[in-house]
Design a protein around this motif. Structure first.
Motif, PDB file in Angstrom:
ATOM      1  N   LEU A 140       0.812  -1.218   0.000  1.00 54.76           N
ATOM      2  CA  LEU A 140       0.000   0.000   0.000  1.00 54.76           C
ATOM      3  C   LEU A 140       0.848   1.271   0.000  1.00 54.76           C
ATOM      4  CD1 LEU A 140      -2.757  -1.036   2.571  1.00 54.76           C
ATOM      5  CD2 LEU A 140      -3.034  -0.757   0.102  1.00 54.76           C
ATOM      6  N   GLY A 141       2.165   1.112   0.117  1.00 59.50           N
ATOM      7  CA  GLY A 141       3.037   2.283   0.206  1.00 59.50           C
ATOM      8  C   GLY A 141       3.016   3.137  -1.049  1.00 59.50           C
ATOM      9  N   ALA A 142       3.167   2.502  -2.216  1.00 61.24           N
ATOM     10  CA  ALA A 142       3.173   3.272  -3.467  1.00 61.24           C
ATOM     11  C   ALA A 142       1.836   3.948  -3.731  1.00 61.24           C
ATOM     12  CB  ALA A 142       3.578   2.374  -4.634  1.00 61.24           C
ATOM     13  N   PRO A 143       0.685   3.252  -3.569  1.00 55.32           N
ATOM     14  CA  PRO A 143      -0.594   3.962  -3.736  1.00 55.32           C
ATOM     15  C   PRO A 143      -0.766   5.120  -2.767  1.00 55.32           C
ATOM     16  CG  PRO A 143      -0.939   1.593  -3.808  1.00 55.32           C
ATOM     17  CD  PRO A 143       0.489   1.804  -3.401  1.00 55.32           C
ATOM     18  N   LEU A 144      -0.285   4.969  -1.533  1.00 56.15           N
ATOM     19  CA  LEU A 144      -0.400   6.067  -0.573  1.00 56.15           C
ATOM     20  C   LEU A 144       0.419   7.266  -1.026  1.00 56.15           C
ATOM     21  CD1 LEU A 144      -1.377   7.136   2.184  1.00 56.15           C
ATOM     22  CD2 LEU A 144       0.663   6.103   3.208  1.00 56.15           C
ATOM     23  N   ALA A 145       1.594   7.013  -1.593  1.00 60.79           N
ATOM     24  CA  ALA A 145       2.449   8.109  -2.043  1.00 60.79           C
ATOM     25  C   ALA A 145       1.903   8.793  -3.288  1.00 60.79           C
ATOM     26  CB  ALA A 145       3.858   7.583  -2.318  1.00 60.79           C
ATOM     27  N   ALA A 146       1.128   8.064  -4.099  1.00 65.56           N
ATOM     28  CA  ALA A 146       0.708   8.593  -5.401  1.00 65.56           C
ATOM     29  C   ALA A 146      -0.719   9.104  -5.444  1.00 65.56           C
ATOM     30  CB  ALA A 146       0.876   7.518  -6.476  1.00 65.56           C
ATOM     31  N   TYR A 147      -1.597   8.637  -4.540  1.00 65.73           N
ATOM     32  CA  TYR A 147      -3.012   8.971  -4.718  1.00 65.73           C
ATOM     33  C   TYR A 147      -3.280  10.465  -4.560  1.00 65.73           C
ATOM     34  CZ  TYR A 147      -4.936  10.174  -0.100  1.00 65.73           C
ATOM     35  OH  TYR A 147      -5.269  10.829   1.058  1.00 65.73           O
ATOM     36  N   THR A 148      -2.479  11.159  -3.752  1.00 64.32           N
ATOM     37  CA  THR A 148      -2.696  12.598  -3.597  1.00 64.32           C
ATOM     38  C   THR A 148      -2.423  13.339  -4.902  1.00 64.32           C
ATOM     39  OG1 THR A 148      -0.460  12.687  -2.651  1.00 64.32           O
ATOM     40  CG2 THR A 148      -2.305  12.716  -1.113  1.00 64.32           C
ATOM     41  N   ALA A 149      -1.526  12.803  -5.736  1.00 69.93           N
ATOM     42  CA  ALA A 149      -1.299  13.410  -7.045  1.00 69.93           C
ATOM     43  C   ALA A 149      -2.537  13.260  -7.922  1.00 69.93           C
ATOM     44  CB  ALA A 149      -0.092  12.760  -7.718  1.00 69.93           C
ATOM     45  N   VAL A 150      -3.176  12.097  -7.869  1.00 73.00           N
ATOM     46  CA  VAL A 150      -4.415  11.885  -8.622  1.00 73.00           C
ATOM     47  C   VAL A 150      -5.509  12.807  -8.089  1.00 73.00           C
ATOM     48  CG1 VAL A 150      -6.142  10.183  -9.308  1.00 73.00           C
ATOM     49  CG2 VAL A 150      -3.749   9.500  -9.066  1.00 73.00           C
ATOM     50  N   LEU A 151      -5.559  12.972  -6.782  1.00 69.53           N
ATOM     51  CA  LEU A 151      -6.560  13.844  -6.168  1.00 69.53           C
ATOM     52  C   LEU A 151      -6.400  15.283  -6.644  1.00 69.53           C
ATOM     53  CD1 LEU A 151      -8.764  14.417  -4.032  1.00 69.53           C
ATOM     54  CD2 LEU A 151      -6.934  14.647  -2.350  1.00 69.53           C
ATOM     55  N   LEU A 152      -5.173  15.798  -6.657  1.00 67.20           N
ATOM     56  CA  LEU A 152      -4.947  17.169  -7.111  1.00 67.20           C
ATOM     57  C   LEU A 152      -5.255  17.315  -8.594  1.00 67.20           C
ATOM     58  CD1 LEU A 152      -1.611  18.112  -5.273  1.00 67.20           C
ATOM     59  CD2 LEU A 152      -3.959  18.527  -4.541  1.00 67.20           C
ATOM     60  N   GLY A 153      -4.810  16.369  -9.405  1.00 71.13           N
ATOM     61  CA  GLY A 153      -5.024  16.449 -10.845  1.00 71.13           C
ATOM     62  C   GLY A 153      -6.477  16.329 -11.239  1.00 71.13           C
ATOM     63  N   ASP A 154      -7.312  15.790 -10.352  1.00 69.58           N
ATOM     64  CA  ASP A 154      -8.728  15.621 -10.648  1.00 69.58           C
ATOM     65  C   ASP A 154      -9.545  16.876 -10.347  1.00 69.58           C
ATOM     66  OD1 ASP A 154     -10.718  13.762 -11.602  1.00 69.58           O
ATOM     67  OD2 ASP A 154     -11.531  13.692  -9.574  1.00 69.58           O
ATOM     68  N   THR A 155      -8.914  17.910  -9.814  1.00 73.26           N
ATOM     69  CA  THR A 155      -9.627  19.147  -9.500  1.00 73.26           C
ATOM     70  C   THR A 155      -9.663  20.072 -10.716  1.00 73.26           C
ATOM     71  OG1 THR A 155      -7.652  20.360  -8.755  1.00 73.26           O
ATOM     72  CG2 THR A 155      -8.776  18.975  -7.126  1.00 73.26           C
ATOM     73  N   ALA A 156     -10.358  21.193 -10.564  1.00 70.82           N
ATOM     74  CA  ALA A 156     -10.450  22.187 -11.640  1.00 70.82           C
ATOM     75  C   ALA A 156      -9.376  23.256 -11.537  1.00 70.82           C
ATOM     76  CB  ALA A 156     -11.825  22.858 -11.618  1.00 70.82           C
ATOM     77  N   MET A 157      -8.456  23.154 -10.562  1.00 73.66           N
ATOM     78  CA  MET A 157      -7.393  24.140 -10.466  1.00 73.66           C
ATOM     79  C   MET A 157      -6.509  24.051 -11.716  1.00 73.66           C
ATOM     80  SD  MET A 157      -8.246  25.483  -7.649  1.00 73.66           S
ATOM     81  CE  MET A 157      -9.906  24.947  -8.065  1.00 73.66           C
ATOM     82  N   PRO A 158      -6.309  25.131 -12.439  1.00 76.76           N
ATOM     83  CA  PRO A 158      -5.647  25.047 -13.748  1.00 76.76           C
ATOM     84  C   PRO A 158      -4.285  24.367 -13.718  1.00 76.76           C
ATOM     85  CG  PRO A 158      -6.611  27.220 -13.430  1.00 76.76           C
ATOM     86  CD  PRO A 158      -6.756  26.506 -12.122  1.00 76.76           C
ATOM     87  N   THR A 159      -3.430  24.736 -12.771  1.00 80.97           N
ATOM     88  CA  THR A 159      -2.083  24.159 -12.738  1.00 80.97           C
ATOM     89  C   THR A 159      -2.119  22.692 -12.341  1.00 80.97           C
ATOM     90  OG1 THR A 159      -1.055  26.303 -12.284  1.00 80.97           O
ATOM     91  CG2 THR A 159       0.196  24.348 -11.670  1.00 80.97           C
ATOM     92  N   TRP A 160      -2.901  22.339 -11.346  1.00 83.47           N
ATOM     93  CA  TRP A 160      -2.996  20.934 -10.952  1.00 83.47           C
ATOM     94  C   TRP A 160      -3.561  20.088 -12.080  1.00 83.47           C
ATOM     95  CZ3 TRP A 160      -5.569  21.922  -5.522  1.00 83.47           C
ATOM     96  CH2 TRP A 160      -4.567  22.355  -4.634  1.00 83.47           C
ATOM     97  N   ASN A 161      -4.604  20.579 -12.718  1.00 82.81           N
ATOM     98  CA  ASN A 161      -5.223  19.806 -13.789  1.00 82.81           C
ATOM     99  C   ASN A 161      -4.278  19.632 -14.971  1.00 82.81           C
ATOM    100  OD1 ASN A 161      -7.208  19.771 -16.413  1.00 82.81           O
ATOM    101  ND2 ASN A 161      -8.125  18.731 -14.654  1.00 82.81           N
ATOM    102  N   ALA A 162      -3.468  20.643 -15.243  1.00 83.01           N
ATOM    103  CA  ALA A 162      -2.550  20.573 -16.377  1.00 83.01           C
ATOM    104  C   ALA A 162      -1.417  19.573 -16.152  1.00 83.01           C
ATOM    105  CB  ALA A 162      -1.962  21.959 -16.660  1.00 83.01           C
TER     106      ALA A 162
END
Length: 363
Positions: free
Chosen positions: A184-206
């Motif tokens: 579960l270590g790798a998913p824990l380290a990476a899921y926050t990146a998916v969370l940010l990229g899934d938002t409408a914030m222009p830089t995160w989404n890009a």
């Protein structure tokens, strides 16, 4: 009749036509604001106001991003140490993983305001929600690494924890718990990146395509760096290798991510506080990685001090990366230009490819 502070920004209302039916189907209804078209919007958006609303996230969320990476990388490192028989590295990585996960959960609860709000997120599991999936990953990791770390603490205290008849059970499930935390270590380290990229914030989404690679690399160098601080050089070889690989991945993935982003949406990563953090992240990562390599083939006091300093630089590099990304996304919501100009560019590219009849180009 009511008034609003935004009345001054409303366009003049055309005179009503008797008997007209509006969009709602009732006589006399009419649209208060005309349909917006992306190509007709200026760089200042809608009357100069932000197009998207930034999430009410503050420093605790940034701290959670950092601590989640440390926890995930430490869990993976501890599993490797378990499989290769490095007891000191296994113990230190497990304790680091539990401490970081616990502190990260506290930071998340602090941002939510009330502890019960975190429990509310556990009522359902929604595979399409990164927040829901991430909450369950955090709980699963914390439980697994907690069992493994409890066994380590019991051994450190000479079996004096008041476990009674549970001690044999704890020893029996410890190996599986350690490997579970590693899985579960790798998913824990990476899921926050998916969370940010899934938002409408222009830089995160890009950056949604490449940010998981940046965060996993950042977690690797942070976990490896922390282990260099806490573990004797004789058993710190895997931590050193993980840290160096993390440095290479972090520097390359960050550069590729910025190159592939829309140039306007990438600006917050290079300006102001986020820009300074990202520059310091690269410097600290390179210095820490070089120090880890130099200290690897030597023994004695010099190697121990060099390893500790290199580890501190690597942990600092990971923190700068994640806080830099965090603040860049928040800042990108404040200026409508970061939303409007990339939208116009994407619209022009689709029309240049001959796409003219979908829900985007047909506006």
């Amino acid at each position: 009749m009511t008034s609003s502070e935004f009345d001054q920004f409303r366009p003049p209302r055309p005179p009503r036509k008797k008997g007209r039916r509006g969009a709602g189907g009732r006589r006399g209804d009419e649209l208060m604001v005309p349909d917006a078209q992306v190509e007709h919007l200026g760089a200042d958006g809608y009357y100069g106001h932000p197009v998207v609303k930034a999430p009410p996230w503050e420093t605790p969320v940034g701290a959670y991003l950092v601590l989640g990476g440390v926890a995930g990388g430490s869990g993976l490192l501890a599993a490797g140490a378990q499989l290769t028989g490095r007891k000191a590295l296994r113990r230190n990585a497990r304790l680091a993983g539990l401490t970081a996960a616990g502190a990260g959960a506290l930071a998340l609860v602090a941002d939510l305001g009330r502890p019960e709000r975190f429990l509310h997120m556990m009522r359902t599991f929604k595979v399409t929600s990164p927040m829901s999936v991430g909450s369950w990953i955090l709980m699963g990791f914390s439980g697994a690494v907690g069992v493994a770390a409890a066994s380590e603490v019991d051994r450190m205290l000479g079996g004096r924890l008041p476990l009674g008849g549970l001690r044999p059970l704890l020893r029996a499930v410890e190996p599986a718990a350690g490997l579970g935390a590693g899985a579960l270590g790798a998913p824990l380290a990476a899921y926050t990146a998916v969370l940010l990229g899934d938002t409408a914030m222009p830089t995160w989404n890009a950056m949604h395509r490449d940010l998981p690679f940046v965060f996993v690399s950042s977690a690797s160098l942070a976990a490896g760096g922390l282990a260099l601080i806490t573990t004797p050089a004789a058993e710190a070889g895997p931590a050193r290798n993980l840290a160096v690989l993390g440095v290479l991945g972090d520097v390359v993935a960050t550069r590729v991510m910025e190159h592939r982003m829309d140039p306007v949406a990438a600006e917050p990563l290079r300006e102001g506080r986020p820009g300074a953090l990202m520059r310091w992240s690269e410097r600290l990562a390179i210095v820490g990685g070089a120090g880890a390599l130099v200290s690897g083939g030597r023994g004695g006091r010099f190697a121990r001090v060099a390893a500790a300093l290199s580890g501190a630089a690597l942990v600092g590099a990971s923190a700068c990366t994640r806080f830099g990304v965090f603040h860049a996304g928040i800042d990108s919501a404040a200026d409508p230009r970061y939303t409007i100009e990339p939208q116009k560019r994407r619209l022009a590219e689709r029309r240049a490819r001959g796409v003219t009849d979908d829900s985007i180009t047909g506006l």
